[in-house]
Design an enzyme around this catalytic site. Structure first.
Site, mmCIF file in Angstrom:
data_model
loop_
_atom_site.group_PDB
_atom_site.id
_atom_site.type_symbol
_atom_site.label_atom_id
_atom_site.label_comp_id
_atom_site.label_asym_id
_atom_site.label_seq_id
_atom_site.Cartn_x
_atom_site.Cartn_y
_atom_site.Cartn_z
ATOM 1 C CG ASP A 66 -1.240 -1.269 1.144
ATOM 2 O OD1 ASP A 66 -3.015 -1.231 1.066
ATOM 3 O OD2 ASP A 66 -1.861 -2.118 1.617
ATOM 4 C CG ASP A 73 -3.663 -1.274 -2.880
ATOM 5 O OD1 ASP A 73 -4.385 -1.864 -3.572
ATOM 6 O OD2 ASP A 73 -4.635 -1.150 -1.850
ATOM 7 C CE1 TYR A 83 -4.325 3.490 -2.014
ATOM 8 C CE2 TYR A 83 -2.224 2.880 -2.085
ATOM 9 C CZ TYR A 83 -2.980 2.449 -0.992
ATOM 10 O OH TYR A 83 -3.009 1.122 -0.795
ATOM 11 C CG ASN A 91 -8.572 -2.574 -3.365
ATOM 12 O OD1 ASN A 91 -7.196 -2.566 -2.381
ATOM 13 N ND2 ASN A 91 -8.530 -1.064 -2.517
ATOM 14 C CG HIS A 102 -4.651 -5.810 -1.623
ATOM 15 N ND1 HIS A 102 -2.887 -5.564 -1.078
ATOM 16 C CD2 HIS A 102 -5.270 -5.163 -1.296
ATOM 17 C CE1 HIS A 102 -3.455 -3.901 -1.191
ATOM 18 N NE2 HIS A 102 -5.393 -4.006 -1.022
ATOM 19 C CG HIS A 127 -10.331 -2.694 4.593
ATOM 20 N ND1 HIS A 127 -10.843 -2.675 3.696
ATOM 21 C CD2 HIS A 127 -8.587 -2.121 4.366
ATOM 22 C CE1 HIS A 127 -10.567 -2.024 2.882
ATOM 23 N NE2 HIS A 127 -9.746 -1.621 3.048
ATOM 24 C CG HIS A 142 -7.348 -4.535 1.918
ATOM 25 N ND1 HIS A 142 -7.258 -3.416 0.801
ATOM 26 C CD2 HIS A 142 -8.546 -5.226 2.403
ATOM 27 C CE1 HIS A 142 -9.191 -3.121 0.481
ATOM 28 N NE2 HIS A 142 -9.222 -4.800 1.509
ATOM 29 C CB VAL A 143 -5.456 -3.720 7.690
ATOM 30 C CG1 VAL A 143 -5.694 -2.814 8.657
ATOM 31 C CG2 VAL A 143 -6.254 -4.368 7.044
ATOM 32 C CG HIS A 144 -3.754 1.774 4.806
ATOM 33 N ND1 HIS A 144 -4.436 2.813 3.538
ATOM 34 C CD2 HIS A 144 -3.994 1.322 3.766
ATOM 35 C CE1 HIS A 144 -4.956 2.794 2.357
ATOM 36 N NE2 HIS A 144 -4.270 1.364 2.871
#
Length: 477
Positions: free
Chosen positions: A161, A188, A191, A226, A311, A321, A348-350
C-alpha cells in the site's frame, strides 16, 4: 559436547524476551502530509535527454532466479527495446532484445513500454546494464540471488500500500537502507485510481519514476491489490487491471499459471507464492486449481521457506476491512496449515499487525472450534499495509485485542525478513517515526519444516551451536 549444546540451548530459551506479544501499541504518529507528492517535485522528475528511459523496474523473470524482466518507458518515441549488459561497469558483452507495447486509458495514452527478458544469468553475480541510446542512455546494475539451496541466506523487504506521498518516500528511503536484496510487494502500488480521467495514467507515470531509485537495481515481486482494479464504467474502462498488467509483468508462465495475477517463484532458500485476492479463487476456479498443484510442487528439502503473498489479510483486528479475507481463509487456510506455510504477508489495512500461529480450520456451520485456536503447524500472519498512501492510517483497532493478535500499531513503515539458513530467519518491522527508521517489532522465526521433530535432529549440532551464539533478536516463534 552434546550436553554442552543442550545447556546453551536451555540458557538461550530461558533468556528470550517475548517482547511486544499481545500488545496494542500506544504510539501516536505525528503525520507528515498525507497527500501525493506534487508533480513538480524532483523525486518525480523526468530524466534528462530526449526519449530517455524512465520508470525502470526489475522483477524476477523465471522460476529459479536466473532471469530478470527489465521494464522501462520511453515517452517521445518507441526507441530501442534492447538491454546491453555485462559483468563490468561500462563493458556490456551481452545483449537481449525485448518487446514494445502501449495502452490507452480513457483519453490518456501511455508511453512506449519496453519489457525485456534477460535470461541465462549466473547465480550470486552483479550485472551492469544499459538501456536507451546515445546521450539519453541510462546505466544501472542488479544482483542475482544465490543458487537455490536449503541453506542459502537472503534478505527480503516487505512493503504494501505504498502510494506516492511524502510518507511513501520515507518508507522507500528507509527500506533502501536495510540491506535487503528484493521486495515482496503485497499490492496497491500507485493509488492512481484516486484520480480521474487522464490523471489516472499520469499518476502511474509519476509512481514509476518515484520507485525507480530502488526498482531499477533490484527485483520487486509484485502482487495486485484493489487499487489496481481500475474498473470505471463512467470513463468507459471496464477491463480490470489494465494499467497494472501493462506496466508490471510477472513470470507467471514459469510456474504454469494461466494468469499474471497469481504465480510462484523460488529465490535462494524460499518458495514464494503470490495470490490474487480480487480474482476468482473458490473451488474449481483456475487460481484454486493452480494453487493446489503448486503447493504439491514445493520441495522443502530444497526451499525450506514457504512464503505466501496476498493483498487482503486473512486475520485482521482493525475496524478497516474487518473480515474481508474470510472467504479466502475458508477456501485456503486448511492447505496453508497442511503444507506448513511459514508466514503469510498481506496489505490492504493501513496499519501493522502480527498474529500468533493460529488456525480456524476445525470450524464449520454445525460444529468445531468457533474461534481461532493456537496451532503450531499454522502460519504467522503479518499485515504490512502501511507503506504511506494518501488514504492515511487505519487507526481504529477492535477492542479488546483478540487472542490471535500478537502486536499491532497504526503507523507507516516496512518489514524485512532475513533468512539465515534452513532453520532460522530474523524478522523486523521498522516504523517511520516522523521520518526516522525505528525497529519496533522483531522476532526469530523457526522454519515450519526443518524446525520440527526428527528433521531438526538431522541437522549438524555445530550448525545449531552457531545459531545460538549468533542470534541477535528478541522473540522466538
Amino acid at each position: 559436547m552434546l550436553l554442552h549444546l543442550f545447556f546453551l540451548l536451555s540458557l538461550f530459551l530461558t533468556f528470550i524476551d517475548n517482547g511486544t506479544a499481545g500488545k496494542t501499541s500506544a504510539f501516536v504518529r505525528t503525520q507528515f502530509p498525507s497527500v501525493d507528492i506534487p508533480l513538480e517535485n524532483e523525486v518525480l522528475a523526468v530524466p534528462k535527454g530526449y526519449n530517455a528511459p524512465q520508470q525502470v523496474h526489475i522483477s524476477q523473470g523465471d522460476y529459479n532466479g536466473k532471469a530478470v524482466i527489465i521494464t522501462w518507458v520511453t515517452a517521445d518515441a518507441p526507441g530501442s527495446s534492447q538491454v546491453r549488459y555485462g559483468l563490468s561497469k561500462g563493458k556490456y558483452d551481452f545483449t537481449a532484445e525485448g518487446t514494445l507495447t502501449n495502452y490507452t486509458f480513457y483519453k490518456y495514452k501511455s508511453g512506449y513500454i519496453h519489457q525485456c527478458l534477460v535470461s541465462g544469468l549466473q547465480y550470486d553475480t552483479k550485472y551492469y546494464y544499459e538501456i536507451g541510446k546515445g546521450d539519453s542512455a541510462r546505466n544501472f546494475w542488479f544482483e542475482t540471488p544465490p543458487e537455490v539451496d536449503p541453506d542459502a541466506s537472503y534478505k527480503f523487504g516487505i512493503i504494501g500500500d505504498l502510494g506516492q506521498t511524502y510518507n511513501s518516500l520515507s518508507t522507500l528511503q528507509h527500506y533502501m537502507q536495510s540491506g535487503a536484496k528484493s521486495v515482496l510487494f503485497v499490492g496497491d502500488l500507485s493509488y492512481a485510481d484516486r484520480y480521474q480521467y487522464n490523471d489516472v495514467g499520469v499518476r502511474w507515470d509519476t509512481f514509476g519514476r518515484l520507485i525507480e531509485q530502488s526498482t531499477a537495481y533490484q527485483p520487486w515481486i509484485w502482487s495486485a491489490g484493489n487499487h489496481e482494479i481500475e474498473y470505471f464504467p463512467y470513463m468507459g474502462e471496464v477491463f480490470p487491471f489494465r494499467s497494472f498488467l501493462s506496466r508490471y509483468p510477472t513470470p507467471y508462465r514459469a510456474s504454469k499459471s494461466s494468469n499474471p495475477l497469481w504465480y510462484a517463484i523460488r529465490r535462494a532458500s524460499a518458495h514464494i507464492i503470490v495470490l490474487s485476492s480480487y480474482s476468482p479463487f473458490v473451488k474449481y476456479t483456475p487460481q484454486w486449481h493452480w494453487l493446489k498443484h503448486e503447493l504439491k510442487k514445493v520441495n522443502r528439502e530444497k526451499t525450506p521457506w514457504l512464503i505466501v503473498l496476498m493483498h487482503v489479510p486473512l486475520y485482521n483486528s482493525n475496524e478497516a476491512h474487518f473480515m474481508e479475507g474470510e472467504s479466502m481463509r475458508a477456501a485456503y487456510e486448511r492447505w496453508f496449515v497442511k503444507y506448513r506455510v511459514d508466514i503469510i504477508f498481506a496489505g490492504h489495512v493501513h496499519a501493522y499487525e502480527r498474529s500468533y500461529r493460529i488456525s480456524n480450520i476445525h470450524y464449520n456451520v454445525s460444529g468445531g472450534d468457533a474461534y481461532p485456536v493456537p496451532d503450531k503447524t499454522a502460519p504467522i500472519y503479518i499485515t504490512v499495509g502501511d507503506g504511506g498512501n494518501s488514504e492515511g492510517l487505519a487507526s481504529r483497532f477492535r477492542d479488546p485485542q483478540p487472542e490471535y493478535s500478537a502486536f499491532r500499531e497504526a503507523s507507516y513503515g516496512h518489514s524485512t525478513l532475513e533468512i539465515k539458513n534452513r532453520t532460522h530467519a530474523f524478522y523486523h518491522w521498522n516504523r517511520n517515526d516522523d521520518g526516522n527508521k525505528v525497529t519496533t517489532d522483531s522476532f526469530t522465526l523457526h522454519n515450519q519444516y526443518w524446525g520440527s521433530g526428527g528433521r531438526r535432529r538431522k541437522l549438524n549440532k555445530n550448525h545449531l551451536h552457531t545459531l545460538i551464539l549468533d542470534r541477535p533478536s528478541t522473540a522466538l516463534f
